[in-house]
Scaffold this active site. Structure first.
Site, mmCIF file in Angstrom:
data_model
loop_
_atom_site.group_PDB
_atom_site.id
_atom_site.type_symbol
_atom_site.label_atom_id
_atom_site.label_comp_id
_atom_site.label_asym_id
_atom_site.label_seq_id
_atom_site.Cartn_x
_atom_site.Cartn_y
_atom_site.Cartn_z
ATOM 1 N N THR A 135 0.830 -1.197 0.000
ATOM 2 C CA THR A 135 0.000 0.000 0.000
ATOM 3 C C THR A 135 0.863 1.244 0.000
ATOM 4 O OG1 THR A 135 -2.035 0.929 0.942
ATOM 5 C CG2 THR A 135 -0.292 0.336 2.501
ATOM 6 N N CYS A 174 -2.646 8.502 5.978
ATOM 7 C CA CYS A 174 -3.271 7.239 6.368
ATOM 8 C C CYS A 174 -2.284 6.375 7.144
ATOM 9 C CB CYS A 174 -3.735 6.471 5.145
ATOM 10 S SG CYS A 174 -5.021 7.294 4.196
ATOM 11 N N HIS A 219 -5.714 -0.394 5.921
ATOM 12 C CA HIS A 219 -5.310 0.936 5.448
ATOM 13 C C HIS A 219 -6.459 1.870 5.808
ATOM 14 C CE1 HIS A 219 -3.711 3.574 1.899
ATOM 15 N NE2 HIS A 219 -4.366 4.318 2.781
#
Length: 199
Positions: free
Chosen positions: A41, A46, A63
């Site tokens: 990711t 985040c 996530h």
């Protein structure tokens, strides 16, 4: 039998740099697997929590974009974009697959303050949330790369718990800022769990 679960079907591909099959997670995704692959990711503000059972060889990654619903109903739309729900989904999925809570270990990444001019930046709030959550759940946080201003690319190997982190250059930061602003704006307008790829 494949042991993969995700809130939405993330993209599966062959990662030439990692030389392995990989699954790309977007915001509000999570995945759990016991396969020899990488969960990958890209993060700005985040956070991705990587939780695994080293004895069983199963692990997963989430996530999430926001630590909580800001006082709304418990998980508002039930989306994994909220840290509390994303963590619960990930841990419960691991336990369903035979992982033992007492053996769980974690690594956490992201929470970069890529959006300037905020008094209490969302990246800092996300980073604090994941550290506090894991401490409250008594899940050891073995490694972390949280905070600062850098976007990051993460690769997590759920069978072994190995994690790779690459801090992305500042030239990518402006692009991430635009994407995160657009994503936050969309979240404020709609309860649906959209997915935006961070590059």
């Amino acid at each position: 039998m494949s042991a993969l679960a995700a809130s939405v079907a993330p993209g599966r591909y062959y990662d030439a740099a990692l030389k392995t099959e990989a699954i790309k997670l977007l915001p509000a995704d999570y995945a759990v697997s016991d396969e020899p692959l990488a969960l990958v990711t890209l993060l700005g503000s985040c956070v991705a929590a990587c939780v695994y059972d080293p004895l069983l060889g199963v692990g997963g990654m989430n996530h999430f974009m926001l630590p909580d619903t800001g006082g709304a109903s418990r998980f508002a739309d039930g989306s994994a974009r909220y840290g509390a729900h994303a963590m619960e989904l990930l841990i419960n999925d691991l336990l369903k697959r035979g992982a033992r809570r007492a053996r769980l270990q974690a690594k956490a990444f992201g929470g970069g303050n890529v959006l300037r001019g905020m008094q209490d930046p969302i990246g800092s709030r996300n980073a604090r949330f994941v550290v506090d959550y894991l401490a409250a759940e008594r899940i050891p946080l073995l490694a972390q790369d949280l905070g600062d201003i850098h976007p990051r690319k993460i690769a997590f190997f759920p069978q072994t718990g190995r994690a790779l982190v690459r801090r992305l250059p500042a030239t990518r930061r402006h692009e991430l800022v635009d994407i995160e602003r657009a994503y936050r704006e969309r979240l404020s307008r709609t309860p649906s769990a959209g997915s935006v790829e961070l590059f």
